[in-house]
Design a protein around this motif. Sequence first.
Motif, PDB file in Angstrom:
ATOM      1  N   MET A   1       0.635  -1.579   0.014  1.00  0.00           N
ATOM      2  CA  MET A   1      -0.244  -0.749   0.434  1.00  0.00           C
ATOM      3  C   MET A   1       0.778   1.427  -0.111  1.00  0.00           C
ATOM      4  SD  MET A   1      -2.835  -0.909   2.888  1.00  0.00           S
ATOM      5  CE  MET A   1      -3.493  -2.738   2.698  1.00  0.00           C
ATOM      6  N   ILE A   2       0.410   2.350  -0.894  1.00  0.00           N
ATOM      7  CA  ILE A   2       1.023   3.075  -0.511  1.00  0.00           C
ATOM      8  C   ILE A   2       1.076   3.894   0.679  1.00  0.00           C
ATOM      9  CG2 ILE A   2       1.424   5.744  -1.943  1.00  0.00           C
ATOM     10  CD1 ILE A   2       0.252   4.898  -3.843  1.00  0.00           C
ATOM     11  N   GLY A   3       2.876   4.181   1.629  1.00  0.00           N
ATOM     12  CA  GLY A   3       2.304   5.586   2.860  1.00  0.00           C
ATOM     13  C   GLY A   3       2.471   4.466   3.386  1.00  0.00           C
ATOM     14  N   MET A   4       2.164   2.952   3.532  1.00  0.00           N
ATOM     15  CA  MET A   4       2.581   2.181   4.482  1.00  0.00           C
ATOM     16  C   MET A   4       2.694   1.089   4.227  1.00  0.00           C
ATOM     17  SD  MET A   4      -1.342   1.466   5.455  1.00  0.00           S
ATOM     18  CE  MET A   4      -2.447   0.221   4.554  1.00  0.00           C
ATOM     19  N   LYS A   5       3.530  -0.260   5.212  1.00  0.00           N
ATOM     20  CA  LYS A   5       4.346  -0.840   4.409  1.00  0.00           C
ATOM     21  C   LYS A   5       3.749  -1.877   5.656  1.00  0.00           C
ATOM     22  CE  LYS A   5       8.429  -3.223   4.628  1.00  0.00           C
ATOM     23  NZ  LYS A   5       9.695  -3.259   5.027  1.00  0.00           N
ATOM     24  N   VAL A  12       0.839  -2.349  10.845  1.00  0.00           N
ATOM     25  CA  VAL A  12       1.594  -1.743   9.526  1.00  0.00           C
ATOM     26  C   VAL A  12       2.515  -0.118  10.113  1.00  0.00           C
ATOM     27  CG1 VAL A  12       0.643   0.354   7.617  1.00  0.00           C
ATOM     28  CG2 VAL A  12      -1.089  -1.453   8.574  1.00  0.00           C
ATOM     29  N   GLN A  13       3.524  -0.530   8.746  1.00  0.00           N
ATOM     30  CA  GLN A  13       4.510   0.685   9.164  1.00  0.00           C
ATOM     31  C   GLN A  13       4.090   1.682   8.392  1.00  0.00           C
ATOM     32  OE1 GLN A  13       8.593   0.184   7.744  1.00  0.00           O
ATOM     33  NE2 GLN A  13       9.343   1.102   8.729  1.00  0.00           N
ATOM     34  N   ARG A  15       5.342   4.785   6.286  1.00  0.00           N
ATOM     35  CA  ARG A  15       6.094   5.277   5.115  1.00  0.00           C
ATOM     36  C   ARG A  15       7.139   6.809   5.999  1.00  0.00           C
ATOM     37  NH1 ARG A  15       7.653   0.746   1.752  1.00  0.00           N
ATOM     38  NH2 ARG A  15       5.562   0.428   1.406  1.00  0.00           N
ATOM     39  N   LYS A  16       5.744   7.668   6.382  1.00  0.00           N
ATOM     40  CA  LYS A  16       6.790   8.161   6.353  1.00  0.00           C
ATOM     41  C   LYS A  16       7.521   8.548   8.251  1.00  0.00           C
ATOM     42  CE  LYS A  16       5.586  13.676   6.846  1.00  0.00           C
ATOM     43  NZ  LYS A  16       4.345  14.595   7.336  1.00  0.00           N
ATOM     44  N   CYS A  17       7.182   8.737   8.469  1.00  0.00           N
ATOM     45  CA  CYS A  17       7.561   8.397  10.318  1.00  0.00           C
ATOM     46  C   CYS A  17       8.386   7.175  10.838  1.00  0.00           C
ATOM     47  CB  CYS A  17       6.977   8.824  11.430  1.00  0.00           C
ATOM     48  SG  CYS A  17       5.577   7.767  11.924  1.00  0.00           S
ATOM     49  N   LYS A  18       8.103   6.008  10.364  1.00  0.00           N
ATOM     50  CA  LYS A  18       8.286   4.541  10.297  1.00  0.00           C
ATOM     51  C   LYS A  18       8.206   3.875  11.557  1.00  0.00           C
ATOM     52  CE  LYS A  18      11.271   4.757   6.109  1.00  0.00           C
ATOM     53  NZ  LYS A  18      10.493   4.989   5.295  1.00  0.00           N
ATOM     54  N   LYS A  19       6.817   4.788  12.028  1.00  0.00           N
ATOM     55  CA  LYS A  19       6.619   3.836  13.609  1.00  0.00           C
ATOM     56  C   LYS A  19       5.769   3.297  12.840  1.00  0.00           C
ATOM     57  CE  LYS A  19       7.380   6.793  15.931  1.00  0.00           C
ATOM     58  NZ  LYS A  19       9.397   6.414  17.632  1.00  0.00           N
ATOM     59  N   TYR A  20       5.410   1.472  13.864  1.00  0.00           N
ATOM     60  CA  TYR A  20       4.290   0.571  13.367  1.00  0.00           C
ATOM     61  C   TYR A  20       2.940   1.360  13.972  1.00  0.00           C
ATOM     62  CZ  TYR A  20       7.829  -2.338  11.143  1.00  0.00           C
ATOM     63  OH  TYR A  20       8.362  -2.550  10.659  1.00  0.00           O
ATOM     64  N   GLU A  21       2.096   0.471  13.097  1.00  0.00           N
ATOM     65  CA  GLU A  21       0.524   1.277  13.955  1.00  0.00           C
ATOM     66  C   GLU A  21      -0.047  -0.755  13.730  1.00  0.00           C
ATOM     67  OE1 GLU A  21      -0.961   3.666  15.244  1.00  0.00           O
ATOM     68  OE2 GLU A  21      -0.172   5.144  14.129  1.00  0.00           O
ATOM     69  N   TYR A  22      -0.942  -0.011  14.863  1.00  0.00           N
ATOM     70  CA  TYR A  22      -2.103  -1.928  15.044  1.00  0.00           C
ATOM     71  C   TYR A  22      -2.986  -1.262  13.991  1.00  0.00           C
ATOM     72  CZ  TYR A  22      -4.784  -5.721  16.771  1.00  0.00           C
ATOM     73  OH  TYR A  22      -4.831  -6.803  16.915  1.00  0.00           O
ATOM     74  N   GLU A  23      -3.091  -2.420  12.658  1.00  0.00           N
ATOM     75  CA  GLU A  23      -3.792  -2.030  11.929  1.00  0.00           C
ATOM     76  C   GLU A  23      -5.095  -2.009  12.246  1.00  0.00           C
ATOM     77  OE1 GLU A  23      -5.022  -2.833   7.611  1.00  0.00           O
ATOM     78  OE2 GLU A  23      -4.625  -4.751   7.929  1.00  0.00           O
TER      79      GLU A  23
END
Length: 173
Positions: A1-5, A12-13, A15-23
């Motif tokens: 996905m664009i903007g996240m990995k 999900v990471q 792409r801007k700050c490289k922090k992980y978020e729980y989807e």
Amino acid sequence: MIGMKKQPNNWVQCRKCKKYEYEPFLKERYYVCSSCNHHLVVPSDLYVSFFATKWTPVTINFPNLNHTLVSMFSGYKQRIKRAQIKTGCLSETSIYRIELGRHSACFVHLDFRFIAATLSVHMGFSVRSAFNYAIKNDLPIIFYISTGGARMQESTYSLYQMIETVQASLEFK
């Protein structure tokens, strides 16, 4: 996905700050990163869930539209396959029958994640099919468009789709 990995186990990471978020939490915040407020691209199946009370994908039987195009442009078939794997979508266009409270509508999402949702022969056929579905079922139609223009690999074939989509919209009126 664009903007996240996307990572395993629903993480999900950004792409801007490289922090992980729980989807699941990210979904509750409409795909805005809690660390940096970066807006991530929302997949069409999730996007429709934000506002529709009920939704059902509309199935369209596609003819083999890209046969000539795939053979004309080197690497085009592989590019489409990569986009399908990356997004989990067959094309840039998702069509749903949605319920908004007591009202039904045809909802069309042009997904930027799929080769920038550029106007292709496939998209032209999808948009025309969506208009035909809305006419047949006497539904209003809603488009959520996130696109990057015409697909240059398809040359004048993609430009012709502008005429097709305008013609379909005029028939809808």
